[in-house]
Scaffold this motif. Sequence first.
Motif, mmCIF file in Angstrom:
data_model
loop_
_atom_site.group_PDB
_atom_site.id
_atom_site.type_symbol
_atom_site.label_atom_id
_atom_site.label_comp_id
_atom_site.label_asym_id
_atom_site.label_seq_id
_atom_site.Cartn_x
_atom_site.Cartn_y
_atom_site.Cartn_z
ATOM 1 N N UNK A 1 -0.833 -16.102 4.597
ATOM 2 C CA UNK A 1 0.171 -15.602 3.852
ATOM 3 C C UNK A 1 1.322 -15.681 5.513
ATOM 4 N N UNK A 2 2.483 -16.395 5.959
ATOM 5 C CA UNK A 2 2.770 -16.216 7.697
ATOM 6 C C UNK A 2 3.201 -15.226 7.701
ATOM 7 N N UNK A 3 3.978 -14.511 8.499
ATOM 8 C CA UNK A 3 4.343 -13.028 8.020
ATOM 9 C C UNK A 3 6.026 -13.142 7.760
ATOM 10 N N UNK A 4 6.408 -12.344 7.497
ATOM 11 C CA UNK A 4 7.364 -12.378 6.336
ATOM 12 C C UNK A 4 8.809 -11.489 8.015
ATOM 13 N N UNK A 5 9.682 -11.948 7.753
ATOM 14 C CA UNK A 5 10.743 -11.192 8.848
ATOM 15 C C UNK A 5 11.645 -10.412 8.299
ATOM 16 N N UNK A 6 12.732 -9.829 7.977
ATOM 17 C CA UNK A 6 13.651 -10.178 7.249
ATOM 18 C C UNK A 6 15.031 -10.408 8.013
ATOM 19 N N UNK A 7 15.848 -10.874 6.747
ATOM 20 C CA UNK A 7 17.079 -11.769 7.328
ATOM 21 C C UNK A 7 17.991 -10.435 8.838
ATOM 22 N N UNK A 8 17.529 -9.723 8.749
ATOM 23 C CA UNK A 8 18.913 -9.115 9.425
ATOM 24 C C UNK A 8 17.754 -8.630 10.986
ATOM 25 N N UNK A 9 16.451 -8.743 10.908
ATOM 26 C CA UNK A 9 16.091 -9.453 12.353
ATOM 27 C C UNK A 9 15.760 -10.843 12.607
ATOM 28 N N UNK A 10 15.801 -11.578 11.788
ATOM 29 C CA UNK A 10 15.647 -13.500 12.126
ATOM 30 C C UNK A 10 17.216 -13.770 11.990
ATOM 31 N N UNK A 11 18.024 -13.347 11.614
ATOM 32 C CA UNK A 11 19.088 -14.369 11.861
ATOM 33 C C UNK A 11 19.859 -13.589 13.111
ATOM 34 N N UNK A 12 19.398 -12.560 13.514
ATOM 35 C CA UNK A 12 20.281 -11.620 14.460
ATOM 36 C C UNK A 12 20.460 -12.279 15.592
ATOM 37 N N UNK A 13 22.219 -11.803 15.823
ATOM 38 C CA UNK A 13 22.850 -12.357 16.809
ATOM 39 C C UNK A 13 22.273 -12.849 17.937
ATOM 40 N N UNK A 14 21.910 -14.385 19.002
ATOM 41 C CA UNK A 14 21.148 -13.894 20.500
ATOM 42 C C UNK A 14 22.529 -14.977 21.470
ATOM 43 N N UNK A 15 23.724 -14.785 20.527
ATOM 44 C CA UNK A 15 24.886 -15.868 21.580
ATOM 45 C C UNK A 15 26.377 -15.251 21.197
ATOM 46 N N UNK A 16 26.753 -15.239 22.410
ATOM 47 C CA UNK A 16 28.250 -14.523 22.141
ATOM 48 C C UNK A 16 28.803 -15.680 20.709
ATOM 49 N N UNK A 17 28.639 -16.991 20.538
ATOM 50 C CA UNK A 17 29.150 -17.853 19.179
ATOM 51 C C UNK A 17 28.364 -17.866 17.995
ATOM 52 N N UNK A 18 27.488 -16.492 17.896
ATOM 53 C CA UNK A 18 26.358 -16.176 17.124
ATOM 54 C C UNK A 18 27.128 -14.540 16.137
ATOM 55 N N UNK A 19 28.209 -14.081 17.193
ATOM 56 C CA UNK A 19 28.625 -12.615 17.629
ATOM 57 C C UNK A 19 29.153 -13.195 16.518
ATOM 58 N N UNK A 20 29.304 -12.669 14.810
ATOM 59 C CA UNK A 20 30.623 -12.883 14.109
ATOM 60 C C UNK A 20 31.220 -11.620 13.801
ATOM 61 N N UNK A 21 32.431 -11.930 13.794
ATOM 62 C CA UNK A 21 33.105 -10.658 13.227
ATOM 63 C C UNK A 21 34.022 -10.351 14.767
ATOM 64 N N UNK A 22 33.636 -9.967 15.917
ATOM 65 C CA UNK A 22 33.668 -9.552 17.142
ATOM 66 C C UNK A 22 34.246 -10.922 18.352
ATOM 67 N N UNK A 23 35.554 -11.110 17.504
ATOM 68 C CA UNK A 23 35.574 -12.904 18.734
ATOM 69 C C UNK A 23 36.304 -12.099 19.334
ATOM 70 N N UNK A 24 37.411 -11.426 19.553
ATOM 71 C CA UNK A 24 38.037 -10.014 20.773
ATOM 72 C C UNK A 24 36.744 -9.973 21.606
#
Length: 570
Positions: free
Chosen positions: A1-24
């Motif tokens: 069984x592969x190690x499970x990673x919760x979505x909050x860690x797996x899909x944590x923003x790693x660039x300004x483009x992926x930062x949600x809701x803080x465009x300014x």
Amino acid sequence: MSQYIVSARKYRPDSFESLIGQDNIARTLKNSILRGQLAHAYLFCGPRGVGKTSAARIFAKTINCSSPSPEMEPCGVCESCKSFAEGRSYCIHELDAASNNGVDDIKALMDQVQIPPQVGKYSVYIIDEVHMLSQAAFNAFLKTLEEPPAHAIFILATTEKHKIIPTILSRCQTYDFNRIGIPDIVRNLRDIAGKENINIDEESLHVIAQKADGAMRDALTIFDQTVAFCGTDIKYEDVIRNLNVLDYEYSFSLVDDFLAGDYGKALLRFDEILSKGFNSLYFISSLGSHLRDLLVSRTGGLDSLLDLPDSLRQRYRSQAEKCSVKFLYDALGITTACEAGYRTATNQRLHIEFALMKLAFLANAPESGVKTATPEPRPAVEPKPAPAAGKSDEAIDLSLDDIEPVSTPAPAPKKVMTGAALSLSEMIKEEDPQPIKTDTVEESANDRIPDDEEIVSKWKDIAASTTQPRLANALGNAKLEIMIEKGRKIMTFFVTNEAQKKWIEDNTLRNLEASIQQLTGSSKVRLEVGVTPAEEEGEKIYMPAEKARDLMNKNEEVRALVADLGLDVK
């Protein structure tokens, strides 16, 4: 069984483009990097789960990237970016102020700041939950924060900005992060569900987004919990059962019950909701939110205020068309008052049930705004003849409305007023009724002239049947004078001031005169209104001691009781 990673860690923003809701904020940070205008200290503050620490990591990663993109995004392939992704970077340091909040921890940090970075240009120190530092630690940190080495940059993150001392705030560039909007959360969850091959409907996504309360991390946590409960095929019914969310179907059904005036069904639905374990306060809050959404749906140009999926918007519009703005406004007033008084109510269930009954009765109240058939005009009421001998006076209808002619519109429902004051000027301000133009009964030569006792008795009946409390008090307490002039009985009643006299003459004197003629069965009774002379009003009693002495003077038994008990009347 592969190690499970919760979505909050797996899909944590790693660039300004992926930062949600803080465009300014993302744009400001990228522009500062592009222009080389980097401050030595930043403060990121805002609610939980909105991307403060993620933004700090992205910023630290970008300023040390050897080949950022033209949009100032980290490349992800240079040595600095790789070491950061693998968790072995020596130029980005994170400190938890919740567990390192003493002076010794800050001294260790000050010693570490002096060491230049091995890879990259800057050593970035991210201090999370910085408001947890002690007062002494804040003071020890001041000098280093104001004049750090050229290679050191501090990024402070906190959810409680008000706990940070002003001397720290003055040394930092402050960025306030906003709560993430429901559309942004829904869009991000939809993308993640597509990547994970999970089928989920729009209504379920909106429920999760509303439950998250503007925090993306909370939304991803709830999403993982829902997937664990439902599997890869998520339905709305399963989501509300798993998250213990009240189904919006109850709110739609309750409003239909209110419009139909069926309080019985409303009470049964409330009992069903309680049997499913829902909190009463949560129920009334949910109903208030539903009424608010109906009001917004009914008003054009306010669609941006609705955080609803497209599948529900049309349904809200359809139900909103059945209600008027006044009905929804009054209903919101009832639910808001119920929610405000819930915690202080002795019987909380009865408190809410009474509010539901008022909502049901609201639909059938006069001028409630509910679209109903237009009532036919009322027929004219002929003057009633004098009561036959032996017939009880109680059989006579004392309602003032019965003597209105066809041309007079039905009066609006009067607002019940309380208070001991008999000022008609206050009643004028609060009710502002339309003048009543009721013609008196035409005189007949055969009309009898009633005696004074009968006129006074019928006058008291009129005062008792008046629906306006202040007017009823004014009529019931008025001084009466009756005199005969040219074969007519003229009764004058006295009020306390000219404002009362003018209002009665303009609005209700003719109505009262027609009523007294109808009740006495004689058109030879005339009515006039006067003002009590100032010298006849007598001295007004205000103080409790004065009232007590006046009562003793008027009542010998009270005077004897005071003497027997030895009471002190000051």
